[in-house]
Design an enzyme around this catalytic site. Structure first.
Site, PDB file in Angstrom:
ATOM      1  N   GLN A 101       6.428 -15.406  12.269  1.00 53.13           N
ATOM      2  CA  GLN A 101       5.947 -14.300  13.100  1.00 53.13           C
ATOM      3  C   GLN A 101       4.443 -14.343  13.348  1.00 53.13           C
ATOM      4  OE1 GLN A 101       7.456 -11.350  10.068  1.00 53.13           O
ATOM      5  NE2 GLN A 101       5.683 -10.166  10.713  1.00 53.13           N
TER       6      GLN A 101
ATOM      7  N   ARG B 112      -3.698  -5.100   6.885  1.00 49.17           N
ATOM      8  CA  ARG B 112      -4.830  -5.719   7.586  1.00 49.17           C
ATOM      9  C   ARG B 112      -6.103  -4.862   7.534  1.00 49.17           C
ATOM     10  NH1 ARG B 112      -0.561  -8.025  11.056  1.00 49.17           N
ATOM     11  NH2 ARG B 112      -0.727 -10.279  10.799  1.00 49.17           N
TER      12      ARG B 112
ATOM     13  N   HIS C 239       4.060   1.250   2.131  1.00 47.83           N
ATOM     14  CA  HIS C 239       5.224   0.555   1.564  1.00 47.83           C
ATOM     15  C   HIS C 239       5.852   1.390   0.454  1.00 47.83           C
ATOM     16  CE1 HIS C 239       2.722  -3.043   2.898  1.00 47.83           C
ATOM     17  NE2 HIS C 239       3.855  -3.221   3.547  1.00 47.83           N
TER      18      HIS C 239
ATOM     19  N   SER D 224      -2.467  -0.056   6.600  1.00 49.86           N
ATOM     20  CA  SER D 224      -1.999  -1.375   7.017  1.00 49.86           C
ATOM     21  C   SER D 224      -2.620  -2.397   6.073  1.00 49.86           C
ATOM     22  CB  SER D 224      -2.486  -1.648   8.444  1.00 49.86           C
ATOM     23  OG  SER D 224      -2.517  -3.036   8.701  1.00 49.86           O
TER      24      SER D 224
ATOM     25  N   ASP E  64       4.889   0.396  12.653  1.00 49.56           N
ATOM     26  CA  ASP E  64       5.286  -0.753  13.465  1.00 49.56           C
ATOM     27  C   ASP E  64       6.455  -0.332  14.350  1.00 49.56           C
ATOM     28  OD1 ASP E  64       3.498  -2.846  12.316  1.00 49.56           O
ATOM     29  OD2 ASP E  64       4.546  -2.284  10.494  1.00 49.56           O
TER      30      ASP E  64
ATOM     31  N   HIS F 142       0.862  -1.190   0.000  1.00 53.17           N
ATOM     32  CA  HIS F 142       0.000   0.000   0.000  1.00 53.17           C
ATOM     33  C   HIS F 142       0.897   1.237   0.000  1.00 53.17           C
ATOM     34  CE1 HIS F 142       1.061   0.141   4.200  1.00 53.17           C
ATOM     35  NE2 HIS F 142       0.494  -1.026   4.430  1.00 53.17           N
TER      36      HIS F 142
HETATM   37  O1  PAF Z   1       6.459  -5.279   8.771  1.00 56.08           O
HETATM   38  C1  PAF Z   1       6.389  -6.316   8.093  1.00 56.08           C
HETATM   39  O2  PAF Z   1       5.756  -6.372   7.055  1.00 56.08           O
HETATM   40  C2  PAF Z   1       7.122  -7.566   8.575  1.00 56.08           C
HETATM   41  O3  PAF Z   1       7.065  -7.681   9.945  1.00 56.08           O
HETATM   42  C3  PAF Z   1       8.559  -7.678   8.055  1.00 56.08           C
HETATM   43  C4  PAF Z   1       9.450  -6.551   8.583  1.00 56.08           C
HETATM   44  C5  PAF Z   1       8.569  -7.650   6.542  1.00 56.08           C
HETATM   45  C6  PAF Z   1       9.185  -8.992   8.515  1.00 56.08           C
HETATM   46  O4  PAF Z   1       8.462 -10.087   8.028  1.00 56.08           O
END
Ligand code: PAF
Length: 281
Positions: free
Chosen positions: A61, A187, A37, A185, A150, A34
């Protein structure tokens, strides 16, 4: 733009670039790109000769009850966006390439990983630190770009790079928001129309805290209580945490002085959202 699936291939290609004196900027992502990024990619493009974007939904994760399976994976759309932003390499490995059989080495940034989001997502930051360490080893970039949205992740990656002597600069770029204040985000895609409106309580609570501090409030627990009231106004919201913490140690502060991070995690319906701001008193 080259799309690379194998760690060894990315390593070799970037080694060539480095020996030719080129600088490398790395933007790690889980895809579903998005505008947040894109702002990282654009910054990387401005500051480096080579830009690498990784697209990898990192299983390490996600907790067992989290959204690993349903996490959006619009790879073709992501690739088109990367092409448009003149990315040089997209690294999109399969999970088996990153976590081969017998994989057993993890990076754990103690203390910083156990607070805030770490409390309700045990193991999450171990997964993040491990994958970022792997990506840094494979790509050996000069600069890695992360988003302020984040904040805890960014602080943990900075700590990890320092503690493990990884020679990379960690650059944190501002959170990108919709006009109405909602932090972007991947999400957000889970939210329906009403939930998208309800989700505005996160930024509204942060804005209120900022105003209070501007007008002289210094008692963290009073500010947090006022924020809670704002969030709880929406039936669909459930607070995971609201915290005011030191930006380096992530320890709670009682009286606000100097710089601190105001962060919150709230479930809107079934979607867990986070947001934060840094304030200076
Ligand atoms: O922020 C994210 O999208 C993820 O936590 C990352 C830094 C790419 C690690 O998988």
């Amino acid at each position: 733009m080259k799309i690379i699936k194998l760690p060894a291939v990315l390593y070799k290609s970037l080694k060539k670039s480095r020996s030719a004196g080129k600088t490398i900027g790395f933007v790690p992502t889980m895809g579903a790109l998005h505008a947040g990024h894109l702002s990282l990619i654009r910054q990387a493009r401005k500051e480096n000769s080579i830009v690498v974007v990784s697209i990898f939904v990192n299983p390490a994760q996600f907790g067992p009850k989290e959204d690993l399976k349903k996490y959006p994976r619009p790879l073709n759309k992501d690739l088109a966006l990367c092409r448009k932003e003149r990315v040089d390499f997209v690294f999109s490995p399969r999970p088996e390439e990153m976590y081969g059989e017998g994989f057993s080495t993890y990076v754990n940034v103690e203390r910083l990983s156990e607070t805030l989001c770490g409390k309700s997502r045990p193991g999450h930051f171990r997964g993040v630190a491990t994958i970022v360490a792997k990506l840094l080893n494979i790509g050996q970039p000069d600069i890695i770009y992360l988003g302020q949205k984040d904040a805890q992740q960014a602080i943990i990656v900075k700590r990890m790079a320092r503690d493990l002597n990884i020679p990379v600069k960690v650059k944190i770029m501002p959170t990108v928001r919709q006009r109405d204040g909602l932090a972007l985000s991947s999400r957000n895609a889970y939210l329906d129309k009403k939930e998208k409106k309800d989700a505005l309580v996160l930024s509204a609570a942060l804005n209120l805290a900022k105003l209070f501090i501007k007008s002289g409030a210094r008692d963290a627990s009073r500010i947090i209580n006022r924020m809670k009231r704002v969030v709880n106004k929406k039936k669909s919201s459930r607070i995971d945490y609201i915290a005011i913490v030191d930006t380096a140690s992530l320890k709670p502060v009682r009286k606000i002085s100097g710089e601190c991070l105001i962060a919150l995690a709230v479930r809107i319906g079934r979607t867990r959202l986070i947001d934060n701001i840094i304030v200076r008193a």
